[in-house]
Design a protein around this motif. Structure first.
Motif, PDB file in Angstrom:
ATOM      1  N   TRP A  48      28.548  48.739  37.162  1.00  0.00           N
ATOM      2  CA  TRP A  48      27.179  48.282  37.424  1.00  0.00           C
ATOM      3  C   TRP A  48      26.944  48.269  38.925  1.00  0.00           C
ATOM      4  CZ3 TRP A  48      23.548  47.797  33.896  1.00  0.00           C
ATOM      5  CH2 TRP A  48      23.883  47.472  32.587  1.00  0.00           C
ATOM      6  N   ALA A  49      25.776  48.732  39.358  1.00  0.00           N
ATOM      7  CA  ALA A  49      25.380  48.632  40.762  1.00  0.00           C
ATOM      8  C   ALA A  49      23.864  48.570  40.814  1.00  0.00           C
ATOM      9  CB  ALA A  49      25.885  49.830  41.560  1.00  0.00           C
ATOM     10  N   ASN A  50      23.339  47.518  41.430  1.00  0.00           N
ATOM     11  CA  ASN A  50      21.889  47.348  41.581  1.00  0.00           C
ATOM     12  C   ASN A  50      21.144  47.458  40.250  1.00  0.00           C
ATOM     13  OD1 ASN A  50      22.445  47.253  44.364  1.00  0.00           O
ATOM     14  ND2 ASN A  50      22.175  49.447  44.560  1.00  0.00           N
ATOM     15  N   GLY A  51      21.742  46.938  39.194  1.00  0.00           N
ATOM     16  CA  GLY A  51      21.110  46.938  37.879  1.00  0.00           C
ATOM     17  C   GLY A  51      21.206  48.246  37.120  1.00  0.00           C
ATOM     18  N   ILE A  52      21.940  49.206  37.643  1.00  0.00           N
ATOM     19  CA  ILE A  52      22.102  50.512  36.999  1.00  0.00           C
ATOM     20  C   ILE A  52      23.567  50.699  36.632  1.00  0.00           C
ATOM     21  CG2 ILE A  52      21.924  53.021  37.341  1.00  0.00           C
ATOM     22  CD1 ILE A  52      19.668  52.385  39.384  1.00  0.00           C
ATOM     23  N   SER A 101      27.218  48.191  46.185  1.00  0.00           N
ATOM     24  CA  SER A 101      26.308  49.267  46.579  1.00  0.00           C
ATOM     25  C   SER A 101      26.522  50.480  45.687  1.00  0.00           C
ATOM     26  CB  SER A 101      26.503  49.635  48.056  1.00  0.00           C
ATOM     27  OG  SER A 101      27.815  50.072  48.285  1.00  0.00           O
ATOM     28  N   ALA A 102      25.635  51.462  45.842  1.00  0.00           N
ATOM     29  CA  ALA A 102      25.662  52.655  44.995  1.00  0.00           C
ATOM     30  C   ALA A 102      25.141  53.848  45.785  1.00  0.00           C
ATOM     31  CB  ALA A 102      24.802  52.426  43.750  1.00  0.00           C
ATOM     32  N   PRO A 103      25.328  55.054  45.251  1.00  0.00           N
ATOM     33  CA  PRO A 103      24.767  56.218  45.936  1.00  0.00           C
ATOM     34  C   PRO A 103      23.272  56.028  46.195  1.00  0.00           C
ATOM     35  CG  PRO A 103      26.211  56.917  44.163  1.00  0.00           C
ATOM     36  CD  PRO A 103      26.058  55.424  44.041  1.00  0.00           C
ATOM     37  N   ALA A 134      24.372  40.666  43.776  1.00  0.00           N
ATOM     38  CA  ALA A 134      23.572  39.442  43.899  1.00  0.00           C
ATOM     39  C   ALA A 134      23.758  38.558  42.669  1.00  0.00           C
ATOM     40  CB  ALA A 134      22.097  39.783  44.094  1.00  0.00           C
ATOM     41  N   ASP A 135      23.825  39.161  41.468  1.00  0.00           N
ATOM     42  CA  ASP A 135      24.081  38.399  40.239  1.00  0.00           C
ATOM     43  C   ASP A 135      25.442  37.715  40.298  1.00  0.00           C
ATOM     44  OD1 ASP A 135      21.698  39.380  39.189  1.00  0.00           O
ATOM     45  OD2 ASP A 135      22.663  40.721  37.739  1.00  0.00           O
ATOM     46  N   GLY A 173      27.018  59.718  38.726  1.00  0.00           N
ATOM     47  CA  GLY A 173      25.885  59.858  37.817  1.00  0.00           C
ATOM     48  C   GLY A 173      25.674  58.621  36.980  1.00  0.00           C
ATOM     49  N   ARG A 174      24.477  58.485  36.468  1.00  0.00           N
ATOM     50  CA  ARG A 174      24.171  57.328  35.635  1.00  0.00           C
ATOM     51  C   ARG A 174      24.837  57.462  34.276  1.00  0.00           C
ATOM     52  NH1 ARG A 174      18.111  55.420  37.213  1.00  0.00           N
ATOM     53  NH2 ARG A 174      18.427  55.593  39.437  1.00  0.00           N
ATOM     54  N   ALA A 175      25.298  56.324  33.780  1.00  0.00           N
ATOM     55  CA  ALA A 175      25.993  56.319  32.483  1.00  0.00           C
ATOM     56  C   ALA A 175      24.988  56.357  31.337  1.00  0.00           C
ATOM     57  CB  ALA A 175      26.855  55.076  32.356  1.00  0.00           C
TER      58      ALA A 175
END
Length: 175
Positions: A48-52, A101-103, A134-135, A173-175
């Protein structure tokens, strides 16, 4: 035909490249399945990163802290069930790995991770997964979990488990 032509060397190079490609393909299957691998840190599937939710696989375990780096939290309850495929509910039955963090983020360092344990306090059950750093920090502030600069300990012992302390692991890439 040239005098310096060596078919044996070419055959070795071709065979080695094919074996490497097959090994990479087989290694990727475990991460796609998100089965996890606790002590050798080879694969764990999703972060998980930034809700994604992102796809990933561990490329290499490191002996030293990488610089620059990104923090990855392993939300756990002190049991192996916290790992993907373990049947536990440590992060509300979602991926237990949360990145800071994320790409695309300005502070993204390409998946050079420093692992921190985010261990749920006794009796705490999350109804929603923690999906951002943040969560995780808010849950710590609310007394729901404790963050430690190390791998978590198994069931209150001094036996570490979960991903390695330092490792390279791109988000691909997104899961």
């Amino acid at each position: 035909m040239r005098d310096d032509y060596n078919p044996t060397r070419r055959r070795v190079l071709r065979t080695g490249a094919a074996a490497l490609a097959a090994g990479v393909g087989i290694g990727s299957l475990g991460s796609v399945a998100a089965r996890g691998n606790d002590d050798n840190g080879k694969q764990f599937g999703r972060v998980w990163a930034n809700g994604i939710l992102w796809r990933t696989n561990v490329v290499r375990t490191l002996d030293e802290e990488p610089e620059p780096n990104d923090v990855i939290y392993f939300v756990n309850d002190g049991t192996r069930a916290s790992l993907p495929g373990g049947g536990g509910t440590a992060n509300a039955n979602a991926s237990p790995f949360v990145s800071e963090s994320a790409p695309g983020d300005r502070d993204w360092n390409g998946g050079q991770w420093v692992h921190k344990a985010a261990t749920l306090d006794d009796g705490v059950t999350l109804s929603e997964p923690l999906t951002s750093a943040a969560d995780v920090r808010a849950a710590e502030a609310d007394g729901e979990l404790t963050i430690a600069d190390r791998r978590p300990y198994l069931d209150g012992t001094t036996t570490p488990f979960g991903p390695p302390r330092y490792f390279l692991c791109p988000l691909n890439g997104r899961a």
